[in-house]
Design an enzyme around this catalytic site. Structure first.
Site, PDB file in Angstrom:
ATOM      1  N   TYR A 129     -40.557 -10.554 -14.272  1.00  9.87           N
ATOM      2  CA  TYR A 129     -39.490 -11.479 -14.670  1.00  9.87           C
ATOM      3  C   TYR A 129     -39.446 -11.480 -16.192  1.00  9.87           C
ATOM      4  O   TYR A 129     -40.398 -11.906 -16.846  1.00  9.87           O
ATOM      5  CB  TYR A 129     -39.796 -12.864 -14.124  1.00  9.87           C
ATOM      6  CG  TYR A 129     -38.604 -13.752 -13.892  1.00  9.87           C
ATOM      7  CD1 TYR A 129     -37.338 -13.442 -14.366  1.00  9.87           C
ATOM      8  CD2 TYR A 129     -38.752 -14.934 -13.173  1.00  9.87           C
ATOM      9  CE1 TYR A 129     -36.258 -14.267 -14.137  1.00  9.87           C
ATOM     10  CE2 TYR A 129     -37.680 -15.769 -12.931  1.00  9.87           C
ATOM     11  CZ  TYR A 129     -36.439 -15.427 -13.417  1.00  9.87           C
ATOM     12  OH  TYR A 129     -35.368 -16.256 -13.192  1.00  9.87           O
ATOM     13  N   LYS A 167     -33.667 -12.367 -17.378  1.00 16.04           N
ATOM     14  CA  LYS A 167     -33.004 -13.666 -17.513  1.00 16.04           C
ATOM     15  C   LYS A 167     -32.028 -13.536 -18.670  1.00 16.04           C
ATOM     16  O   LYS A 167     -32.396 -13.581 -19.846  1.00 16.04           O
ATOM     17  CB  LYS A 167     -34.030 -14.760 -17.769  1.00 16.04           C
ATOM     18  CG  LYS A 167     -33.431 -16.151 -17.885  1.00 16.04           C
ATOM     19  CD  LYS A 167     -32.756 -16.605 -16.611  1.00 16.04           C
ATOM     20  CE  LYS A 167     -33.746 -17.011 -15.560  1.00 16.04           C
ATOM     21  NZ  LYS A 167     -33.076 -17.604 -14.372  1.00 16.04           N
ATOM     22  N   ASN A 198     -27.247 -16.464 -14.974  1.00 16.77           N
ATOM     23  CA  ASN A 198     -27.177 -17.856 -14.507  1.00 16.77           C
ATOM     24  C   ASN A 198     -25.785 -18.457 -14.645  1.00 16.77           C
ATOM     25  O   ASN A 198     -25.620 -19.629 -15.016  1.00 16.77           O
ATOM     26  CB  ASN A 198     -28.193 -18.738 -15.225  1.00 16.77           C
ATOM     27  CG  ASN A 198     -29.557 -18.712 -14.564  1.00 16.77           C
ATOM     28  OD1 ASN A 198     -30.553 -18.469 -15.239  1.00 16.77           O
ATOM     29  ND2 ASN A 198     -29.625 -18.937 -13.267  1.00 16.77           N
ATOM     30  N   HIS A 296     -36.667 -17.102  -4.785  1.00 17.82           N
ATOM     31  CA  HIS A 296     -36.444 -17.609  -6.135  1.00 17.82           C
ATOM     32  C   HIS A 296     -37.705 -18.264  -6.676  1.00 17.82           C
ATOM     33  O   HIS A 296     -38.522 -18.794  -5.920  1.00 17.82           O
ATOM     34  CB  HIS A 296     -35.306 -18.639  -6.089  1.00 17.82           C
ATOM     35  CG  HIS A 296     -35.014 -19.289  -7.392  1.00 17.82           C
ATOM     36  ND1 HIS A 296     -35.283 -20.617  -7.651  1.00 17.82           N
ATOM     37  CD2 HIS A 296     -34.468 -18.799  -8.522  1.00 17.82           C
ATOM     38  CE1 HIS A 296     -34.907 -20.910  -8.879  1.00 17.82           C
ATOM     39  NE2 HIS A 296     -34.417 -19.826  -9.429  1.00 17.82           N
TER      40      HIS A 296
END
Length: 396
Positions: A129, A167, A198, A296
């Site tokens: 991540y 991200k 997002n 998630h």
């Protein structure tokens, strides 16, 4: 057996960097509220929830579960989740269910995975991540795509992970697309690539970046734009599977998402989807409509990670590696410390219940850390290097 008491504590564990995202920054630590449910037979069940200090919210629910049998989860759910709308908080119920399942497993001498249908795998793979970082190990900030590609290579080597997720929504979209291009070049055609802005990108931007990423054969494009309509518009325009942990993130929105054609893969989350049993319900719906399922990460510590492992281990079609912030933590609150990665995966605990135990010395230490550093959710994830910055959805 009855629940006779509830204890709640808030703890904060330092990270090895500050983690940036499109709504702000995790400022060098993550925080969780730890729940303990105590039965009249002396069995203690563990739960965990994020989103800031949840002690007061959980204690408001305490009178509703004292005296309840921890096996009677449907009634507990009705009393704590669906009774009246302003107490309808799936995150709080999920922590309670987690603790009740831990109690059940400890009483029966069986792992939680056995209560959910039985494990079909002994370990669960996780991703690298990738967050743009402030104050990274060794100093400095991540500023260029090469920094993220370097981090991806490092995690692939040290953890053995075979997929990544960026991200996004932090740097210019073209620079973030370049991260995936570099990772494909460096790590080869079999390495899994994902990107998650997002929902902050506009539909035109998400479509443009999606077209650029199509040749990379990425695993999925997560929440490329805002809402069900935004995701559906991007899904119609690009040839990449669309994933979400935002829309839908609750059962009320699942039907509309299917009808709109807004999603290909749903990222299950123990807290958004009403506990481990709710994730199993969600997986059944996904199976019905031929949707993919993944896991998630909610910035969890060891208690919730154990619940994630037990849950994911029982879902045969969960073929995607799961999300985890876990490799950024410097420690954990469970005995034995951080769970180890082996070939990119973490083993499902085999002990009764969740299979993890609180380390009380660490709990006391990280309670003090929380008292010193405070609840950054109350500060709206401020960016310490850009104090006047605030997020703008669709501004890119």
């Amino acid at each position: 057996m009855k629940i006779v008491d509830m204890r709640v504590r808030c703890v904060a564990i330092p990270l090895n960097a500050q983690l940036r995202h499109n709504t702000g920054v995790h400022p060098g630590y993550l925080l969780r509220t730890v729940l303990e449910l105590i039965t009249d037979e002396g069995i203690v069940g563990l739960g965990e929830v994020g989103g800031g200090d949840q002690r007061g919210a959980l204690l408001k629910l305490k009178p509703r579960i004292i005296g309840m049998d921890p096996f009677h989860l449907e009634t507990i759910k009705l009393k704590t989740l669906r009774a009246i709308y302003y107490l309808s908080n799936a995150r709080l119920y999920a922590a309670i269910e987690m603790a009740c399942l831990d109690i059940q497993g400890k009483m029966l001498g069986r792992p939680v995975s056995d209560l959910l249908g039985g494990a079909v795998r002994e370990s669960v793979p996780f991703i690298a991540y990738l967050f743009w970082r402030y104050d990274r190990p060794g100093g400095g900030h991540d500023a260029h795509a090469e920094d993220m590609a370097d981090l991806c290579e490092e995690l692939a080597e040290t953890l053995g992970v075979k997929a990544m997720k960026l991200k996004a929504g932090v740097m210019p979209p073209n620079e973030e697309a370049r991260v995936l291009e570099l990772c494909r070049d460096r790590l080869g055609p079999e390495f899994g690539l994902r990107i998650d802005p997002n929902g902050v990108w506009s539909v035109p931007t998400a479509t443009r970046i999606g077209h650029r990423l199509e040749p990379l054969a990425i695993e999925y494009f997560e929440d490329p734009s805002w809402g069900l309509e935004g995701n559906a518009a991007v899904r119609r325009a690009v040839r990449i599977p669309i994933a979400t942990n935002m829309y839908p993130a609750k059962f009320d929105d699942l039907g509309p998402a299917v009808r709109l054609g807004a999603v290909d893969i749903v990222l299950t989350d123990i807290h958004y989807w009403e506990g481990p049993r709710g994730v199993k319900d969600l997986s059944a719906v996904c199976r019905t409509f031929a949707l993919g399922v993944a896991m998630h990460s909610g910035a969890e510590f060891g208690i919730e990670l154990a619940a994630m492992l037990h849950t994911a281990a029982t879902i045969p079609e969960m073929s995607f590696a799961g999300d985890a912030h876990y490799h950024y933590l410097t420690d954990d609150i469970i005995e034995g410390g951080l769970m180890p990665y082996v070939d990119g995966a973490i083993a499902v605990p085999t002990g009764p219940g969740l299979g993890v135990t609180l380390d009380e010395d660490k709990m006391r230490h990280y309670e003090r850390v929380y008292e010193e550093r405070g609840d950054y959710y109350a500060r709206f994830h401020q960016d310490p290097y850009r104090p006047d910055w605030y997020p703008v959805v669709g501004g890119l």
